[in-house]
Motif scaffolding. Structure first.
Motif, PDB file in Angstrom:
ATOM      1  N   ALA A  97      64.387 -49.433  72.351  1.00  0.00           N
ATOM      2  CA  ALA A  97      65.766 -49.879  72.170  1.00  0.00           C
ATOM      3  C   ALA A  97      66.413 -50.108  73.532  1.00  0.00           C
ATOM      4  N   ILE A  98      67.004 -51.278  73.695  1.00  0.00           N
ATOM      5  CA  ILE A  98      67.616 -51.664  74.965  1.00  0.00           C
ATOM      6  C   ILE A  98      69.126 -51.806  74.802  1.00  0.00           C
ATOM      7  N   CYS A  99      69.869 -51.154  75.661  1.00  0.00           N
ATOM      8  CA  CYS A  99      71.322 -51.319  75.788  1.00  0.00           C
ATOM      9  C   CYS A  99      72.041 -51.184  74.437  1.00  0.00           C
ATOM     10  N   GLY A 100      72.445 -52.270  73.810  1.00  0.00           N
ATOM     11  CA  GLY A 100      73.152 -52.193  72.547  1.00  0.00           C
ATOM     12  C   GLY A 100      72.340 -51.532  71.455  1.00  0.00           C
ATOM     13  N   GLY A 101      71.039 -51.798  71.417  1.00  0.00           N
ATOM     14  CA  GLY A 101      70.176 -51.128  70.452  1.00  0.00           C
ATOM     15  C   GLY A 101      70.161 -49.631  70.676  1.00  0.00           C
ATOM     16  N   PHE A 102      70.117 -49.241  71.927  1.00  0.00           N
ATOM     17  CA  PHE A 102      70.207 -47.836  72.326  1.00  0.00           C
ATOM     18  C   PHE A 102      71.506 -47.231  71.800  1.00  0.00           C
ATOM     19  N   GLN A 103      72.619 -47.898  72.047  1.00  0.00           N
ATOM     20  CA  GLN A 103      73.919 -47.390  71.613  1.00  0.00           C
ATOM     21  C   GLN A 103      74.000 -47.266  70.097  1.00  0.00           C
ATOM     22  N   GLY A 152      64.699 -51.469  87.446  1.00  0.00           N
ATOM     23  CA  GLY A 152      65.358 -52.414  86.566  1.00  0.00           C
ATOM     24  C   GLY A 152      66.722 -52.806  87.060  1.00  0.00           C
ATOM     25  N   TYR A 153      67.507 -53.380  86.157  1.00  0.00           N
ATOM     26  CA  TYR A 153      68.857 -53.842  86.469  1.00  0.00           C
ATOM     27  C   TYR A 153      69.765 -53.397  85.336  1.00  0.00           C
ATOM     28  N   GLU A 154      70.858 -52.773  85.690  1.00  0.00           N
ATOM     29  CA  GLU A 154      71.793 -52.285  84.674  1.00  0.00           C
ATOM     30  C   GLU A 154      73.093 -53.086  84.715  1.00  0.00           C
ATOM     31  N   ASN A 155      73.668 -53.299  83.545  1.00  0.00           N
ATOM     32  CA  ASN A 155      74.937 -54.002  83.429  1.00  0.00           C
ATOM     33  C   ASN A 155      75.588 -53.555  82.127  1.00  0.00           C
ATOM     34  N   HIS A 156      76.371 -52.474  82.197  1.00  0.00           N
ATOM     35  CA  HIS A 156      76.969 -51.947  80.968  1.00  0.00           C
ATOM     36  C   HIS A 156      78.286 -51.242  81.257  1.00  0.00           C
ATOM     37  N   ASN A 157      79.205 -51.420  80.339  1.00  0.00           N
ATOM     38  CA  ASN A 157      80.487 -50.724  80.396  1.00  0.00           C
ATOM     39  C   ASN A 157      80.382 -49.327  79.797  1.00  0.00           C
ATOM     40  N   GLY A 158      79.456 -49.166  78.841  1.00  0.00           N
ATOM     41  CA  GLY A 158      79.322 -47.906  78.123  1.00  0.00           C
ATOM     42  C   GLY A 158      78.862 -46.746  78.991  1.00  0.00           C
ATOM     43  N   LEU A 169      65.010 -40.843  79.395  1.00  0.00           N
ATOM     44  CA  LEU A 169      63.803 -41.583  79.756  1.00  0.00           C
ATOM     45  C   LEU A 169      63.409 -41.255  81.182  1.00  0.00           C
ATOM     46  N   GLY A 170      64.394 -41.012  82.035  1.00  0.00           N
ATOM     47  CA  GLY A 170      64.091 -40.670  83.415  1.00  0.00           C
ATOM     48  C   GLY A 170      65.304 -40.147  84.169  1.00  0.00           C
ATOM     49  N   LYS A 171      65.035 -39.609  85.332  1.00  0.00           N
ATOM     50  CA  LYS A 171      66.082 -39.131  86.225  1.00  0.00           C
ATOM     51  C   LYS A 171      66.427 -40.242  87.221  1.00  0.00           C
ATOM     52  N   VAL A 172      67.706 -40.460  87.448  1.00  0.00           N
ATOM     53  CA  VAL A 172      68.152 -41.535  88.325  1.00  0.00           C
ATOM     54  C   VAL A 172      67.812 -41.216  89.779  1.00  0.00           C
ATOM     55  N   ILE A 173      67.097 -42.143  90.411  1.00  0.00           N
ATOM     56  CA  ILE A 173      66.835 -42.062  91.852  1.00  0.00           C
ATOM     57  C   ILE A 173      67.907 -42.845  92.602  1.00  0.00           C
ATOM     58  N   SER A 174      68.184 -44.046  92.125  1.00  0.00           N
ATOM     59  CA  SER A 174      69.272 -44.853  92.669  1.00  0.00           C
ATOM     60  C   SER A 174      69.881 -45.659  91.532  1.00  0.00           C
ATOM     61  N   GLY A 175      71.198 -45.826  91.558  1.00  0.00           N
ATOM     62  CA  GLY A 175      71.891 -46.503  90.471  1.00  0.00           C
ATOM     63  C   GLY A 175      72.783 -45.529  89.720  1.00  0.00           C
ATOM     64  N   ASN A 176      73.228 -45.918  88.538  1.00  0.00           N
ATOM     65  CA  ASN A 176      74.183 -45.118  87.770  1.00  0.00           C
ATOM     66  C   ASN A 176      73.585 -44.435  86.547  1.00  0.00           C
ATOM     67  N   GLY A 177      72.744 -45.149  85.800  1.00  0.00           N
ATOM     68  CA  GLY A 177      72.136 -44.560  84.617  1.00  0.00           C
ATOM     69  C   GLY A 177      73.068 -44.530  83.428  1.00  0.00           C
ATOM     70  N   ASN A 178      72.876 -43.540  82.560  1.00  0.00           N
ATOM     71  CA  ASN A 178      73.603 -43.490  81.293  1.00  0.00           C
ATOM     72  C   ASN A 178      75.108 -43.418  81.456  1.00  0.00           C
ATOM     73  N   ASN A 179      75.569 -42.637  82.433  1.00  0.00           N
ATOM     74  CA  ASN A 179      77.002 -42.403  82.525  1.00  0.00           C
ATOM     75  C   ASN A 179      77.520 -42.230  83.952  1.00  0.00           C
ATOM     76  N   GLY A 180      76.646 -42.287  84.953  1.00  0.00           N
ATOM     77  CA  GLY A 180      77.070 -42.142  86.332  1.00  0.00           C
ATOM     78  C   GLY A 180      77.435 -40.729  86.727  1.00  0.00           C
ATOM     79  N   GLN A 181      77.146 -39.766  85.831  1.00  0.00           N
ATOM     80  CA  GLN A 181      77.565 -38.385  86.081  1.00  0.00           C
ATOM     81  C   GLN A 181      76.412 -37.389  86.074  1.00  0.00           C
ATOM     82  N   TYR A 196      69.016 -48.607  79.347  1.00  0.00           N
ATOM     83  CA  TYR A 196      69.997 -49.630  79.682  1.00  0.00           C
ATOM     84  C   TYR A 196      69.392 -50.721  80.568  1.00  0.00           C
ATOM     85  N   PHE A 197      68.143 -50.583  80.925  1.00  0.00           N
ATOM     86  CA  PHE A 197      67.512 -51.566  81.811  1.00  0.00           C
ATOM     87  C   PHE A 197      67.436 -52.935  81.159  1.00  0.00           C
ATOM     88  N   HIS A 198      67.919 -53.918  81.874  1.00  0.00           N
ATOM     89  CA  HIS A 198      67.579 -55.296  81.538  1.00  0.00           C
ATOM     90  C   HIS A 198      66.518 -55.696  82.555  1.00  0.00           C
TER      91      HIS A 198
END
Length: 224
Positions: A97-103, A152-158, A169-181, A196-198
């Protein structure tokens, strides 16, 4: 029988005519390419608003992302497939499931406009929104289970928050991930993989696609 003579692997593209933002269909093309490379037959079909769904219908399901309008349409139809999806997931069916499917697999998500869209509540997570901000850019995560990185590349408001028994799925090395927190990206439950990867995810990370195929073959063998 040789592998090429066995019953084809059945691939279901869930709402594939509505949810294919940022070329997420490339995940399907990559999977098909790797199946062909292994000498495995497959058949693919879109399962959308008019089609029924049963728990034994597919060996692999792709649930992509879309714009808020398309996702709201899907959300209204999703309850008609929720029981079959639950049975498929709980029987170790392989699903990406990607992005919207995930949500939509979670409890709910809040759109950028503030509308609450009810999800299928099949995985234990929920998605809030950001005010006038999106997570956009390149991202790298590390998956402990397979001890490998995914890019990958992320682009989400959620902002998605996962809860037990769902893992990231994984721990963020660089970027924001699920929530940036909390440093998480995506979700993993049984044989469900969310992100959330596109990019698309599997095109840039064929090693993950190989894991998905291995899980499909393992499940088929166990059910034989």
């Amino acid at each position: 029988m040789t592998q090429s003579q066995e019953a084809p692997i059945r691939i279901g593209h869930l709402y594939g005519n509505l949810l294919n933002t940022y070329g997420d269909n490339g995940n399907l093309l990559m999977l098909q390419y790797l199946l062909k490379k292994r000498g495995l037959n497959y058949q693919t079909e879109v399962n959308s608003l008019e089609e029924t769904l049963s728990k034994d219908q597919y060996d692999f399901i792709l649930f992509g992302g879309g714009q808020d309008f398309e996702q709201s349409v899907v959300a209204k139809n999703l309850p008609s497939k929720a029981l079959a999806l639950k049975e498929y997931i709980e029987s170790d069916g392989v699903l990406l499931a990607i992005c919207g499917g995930f949500q939509l697999l979670g409890d709910y998500y809040i759109t950028a406009a503030g509308q609450k869209i009810q999800g299928a509540s099949l995985l234990n997570h929920y998605t809030e929104r950001q005010d006038n901000h999106r997570f956009i850019g390149d991202i790298t995560i590390h998956n402990d289970e397979f001890n490998e990185d995914y890019v990958g590349y992320e682009n989400h408001n959620g902002m998605t928050f996962i809860k037990e028994p769902v893992k990231s799925l994984g721990k963020v090395i660089s970027g924001n991930g699920n929530n940036g927190q909390d440093g998480t990206e995506g979700a993993r439950y049984k044989n469900v993989f969310c992100s959330y990867f596109h990019g698309p995810l599997l095109v840039r990370n064929p090693h993950l696609a190989d894991h998905l195929i291995d899980l499909v073959l393992k499940r088929r063998q166990e059910q034989a």
